[in-house]
Design a protein around this motif. Structure first.
Motif, PDB file in Angstrom:
ATOM      1  N   UNK A 125       0.800  -1.216   0.000  1.00 39.27           N
ATOM      2  CA  UNK A 125       0.000   0.000   0.000  1.00 39.27           C
ATOM      3  C   UNK A 125       0.834   1.268   0.000  1.00 39.27           C
ATOM      4  N   UNK A 126       1.761   1.390   0.922  1.00 41.11           N
ATOM      5  CA  UNK A 126       2.608   2.580   1.016  1.00 41.11           C
ATOM      6  C   UNK A 126       3.501   2.710  -0.203  1.00 41.11           C
ATOM      7  N   UNK A 127       3.992   1.586  -0.707  1.00 42.50           N
ATOM      8  CA  UNK A 127       4.870   1.603  -1.889  1.00 42.50           C
ATOM      9  C   UNK A 127       4.140   2.195  -3.083  1.00 42.50           C
ATOM     10  N   UNK A 128       2.921   1.709  -3.334  1.00 43.20           N
ATOM     11  CA  UNK A 128       2.152   2.194  -4.496  1.00 43.20           C
ATOM     12  C   UNK A 128       1.736   3.649  -4.292  1.00 43.20           C
ATOM     13  N   UNK A 129       1.375   4.027  -3.070  1.00 44.24           N
ATOM     14  CA  UNK A 129       1.019   5.420  -2.794  1.00 44.24           C
ATOM     15  C   UNK A 129       2.193   6.344  -3.114  1.00 44.24           C
ATOM     16  N   UNK A 130       3.380   5.964  -2.690  1.00 48.30           N
ATOM     17  CA  UNK A 130       4.558   6.787  -2.965  1.00 48.30           C
ATOM     18  C   UNK A 130       4.833   6.863  -4.469  1.00 48.30           C
TER      19      UNK A 130
END
Length: 524
Positions: free
Chosen positions: A500-505
């Motif tokens: 989740x955080x990876x794709x958001x970034x």
């Protein structure tokens, strides 16, 4: 001398306090406790406590019933009064009722127990809080020295049950520490809908078939269990909350269990199971290794032994067991050994690229061979989305059933809302967007929206690229930019998803590129 009864203050429209209250961007959240006591004289004493996390406001009243109507109708008239009173109070102060706890004292509870028909109007009042005021309703048996104390206790209890964040109307996810059973809707204390509301969402033949099947389940005393990896954060969890809610109303014995989370295992199940099956990565670093298999199997078996195994009263007493996706599928052989008579269903919610899984030597082929041979082949039924390319090789046609994804039309994501409710949530969204340095949704412009987890399989970069092309075409046709639709990308992560955080970034980095900068201010 009798003490004067306290009442909720109602601000007069146009008064200074009324005007001042409406200058706030978002109405203040309040949580209500409602206590009702039935007296022998045919009247109801009731109190309502409003709690904002720091102070209480109390309303006390007596409702004199009509002697010409039934007790059920008397309750309905009382509840009309209560809902109108709290609605006027919240509206005049520009408060937002997030949740309501409805309760009664011992005496009233005994009256209801002696007259089961009185339960229906109590539940109906709860559903009206949900549909009319967009407040999450709960039912609880109260204790206290007075109605005021009971109402204040109920308000404080419901405040503690809910998340202290925007929008503040989402109950905490409760999981039984002994068995890891998900206690949906605060273990049935939340009561938002009745069967009649579900019936209104479908056609008569479908509804009649549902009732017929539920009666058969009850006649045969079937115990149905669901297993997956997380109680919140993804589409499976959404469906299971709705499933348990509906089954509970139907009287079917249906329970839902989740595994104890392990971040190291979730890296494997997300990046080396899901992402590989969906074909979103071809990087060999995500090929499943022996140490990955060993860790995953060990985790599944630990959950089985600690929470669901022999003597736990879970799997050994079940009749039908549904496994949602592969995360905990390593327990299937253990289920088969402990309870050979149970019917096991594997429900595949994710895309399994059958074209890639059919290529020998591919990561998908090796992964599917491992999961199918050791675990999933031991189930009685394989349920897939109705897409031919989602059914992997080696699954016998006789074992395959097709079922599309589903959603609950009555939950907080889908139910119909008033214009005032929609405006409230727009402001909540904009407050959250501001906290993240993102633009908000304009009140006077249309928008295109994608609602999905921040996941590599959801195509978020493709959506952004399509939006850029769309905006360029609108500009070429001479449409002013302030008339262009905005793009809203709304999503979240999941307990079992480290991406989740990876794709958001990645999305934020994409919006910082020169070709997207002219449109970034309109992407929320």
């Amino acid at each position: 001398m009798a003490q004067a009864r306290r009442k909720f203050s109602i601000l007069e429209a146009g008064s200074p306090r009324y005007v001042l209250a409406r200058k706030k961007a978002i109405g203040k959240s309040i949580y209500l406790g409602v206590a009702v006591s039935y007296t022998d004289e045919g009247k109801f004493d009731w109190a309502c406590s409003s709690y904002d996390g720091s102070e209480f406001s109390i309303h006390e009243d007596t409702f004199f019933t009509s002697t010409t109507v039934t007790r059920v109708d008397q309750l309905k008239q009382l509840f009309d009064t209560i809902i109108r009173t709290v609605g006027d109070y919240a509206s005049s102060h520009y408060f937002r009722i997030q949740a309501v706890c409805v309760g009664c004292d011992e005496k009233t509870a005994s009256v209801v127990a002696d007259h089961p028909d009185l339960k229906d109007p109590i539940r109906e009042m709860c559903t009206r809080f949900w549909f009319d005021l967009d407040a999450t309703p709960c039912i609880y048996k109260l204790r206290g020295l007075s109605l005021n104390e009971e109402a204040a206790s109920a308000a404080r209890k419901v405040y503690d049950w809910f998340t202290p964040q925007f929008p503040g109307s989402i109950p905490r996810i409760a999981v039984d520490p002994e068995t890891n059973e998900v206690l949906v809707d605060m273990d049935a204390h939340c009561h938002m809908v009745d069967l009649k509301h579900f019936e209104e969402t479908t056609d008569k033949p479908t509804w009649d078939k549902l009732l017929e099947l539920s009666e058969e389940c009850k006649r045969r005393k079937l115990k149905i269990l669901f297993f997956n990896s997380t109680p919140q954060g993804g589409g499976v969890a959404l469906m299971r909350h709705a499933t348990i809610r509906l089954m509970r109303l139907l009287g079917v014995d249906c329970r839902w269990f989740v595994a104890k989370p392990n971040p190291d295992v979730f890296v494997i199940t997300k990046r080396k199971f899901h992402n590989v099956f969906q074909g979103v990565t071809a990087d060999e670093q995500y090929r499943l290794l022996k140490e990955d298999k060993d860790l995953w199997i060990e985790w599944c078996e630990q959950n089985f032994d600690n929470y669901w195994g022999e003597g736990k009263g879970v799997i050994d007493t079940a009749d039908v067991i549904i496994m949602d996706d592969p995360q905990v599928s390593a327990i299937i052989p253990r289920i088969r050994k402990l309870n050979p008579a149970a019917r096991i269903i594997y429900r595949s919610h994710i895309e399994i690229r059958s074209d890639l899984a059919s290529v020998e030597g591919s990561m998908q082929h090796a992964l599917w061979d491992f999961l199918w041979s050791g675990f999933i082949s031991k189930t009685d039924l394989f349920i897939s989305h109705p897409v031919a390319g989602f059914i992997p090789p080696r699954v016998p046609h006789a074992k395959v059933a097709l079922m599309p994804a589903a959603t609950d039309e009555l939950d907080g994501l889908n139910k119909k809302m008033s214009a005032a409710d929609l405006e409230y949530y727009r402001r909540v969204f904009n407050r959250c967007a501001e906290d993240q340095g993102s633009p908000g949704i304009s009140a006077d412009r249309p928008y295109v929206i994608q609602i999905a987890r921040f996941d590599p399989a959801k195509g978020i970069p493709d959506v952004i690229q399509s939006y850029r092309i769309f905006r360029e075409q609108l500009t070429a046709k001479g449409l002013e930019s302030d008339q262009h639709p905005q793009l809203v990308i709304c999503g979240h992560g999941s307990i079992d998803d480290p991406d989740g955080t990876v794709i958001y970034d990645q999305v934020m980095e994409m919006l910082a590129q020169s070709e997207y900068l002219p449109y970034a201010k309109d992407i929320c």
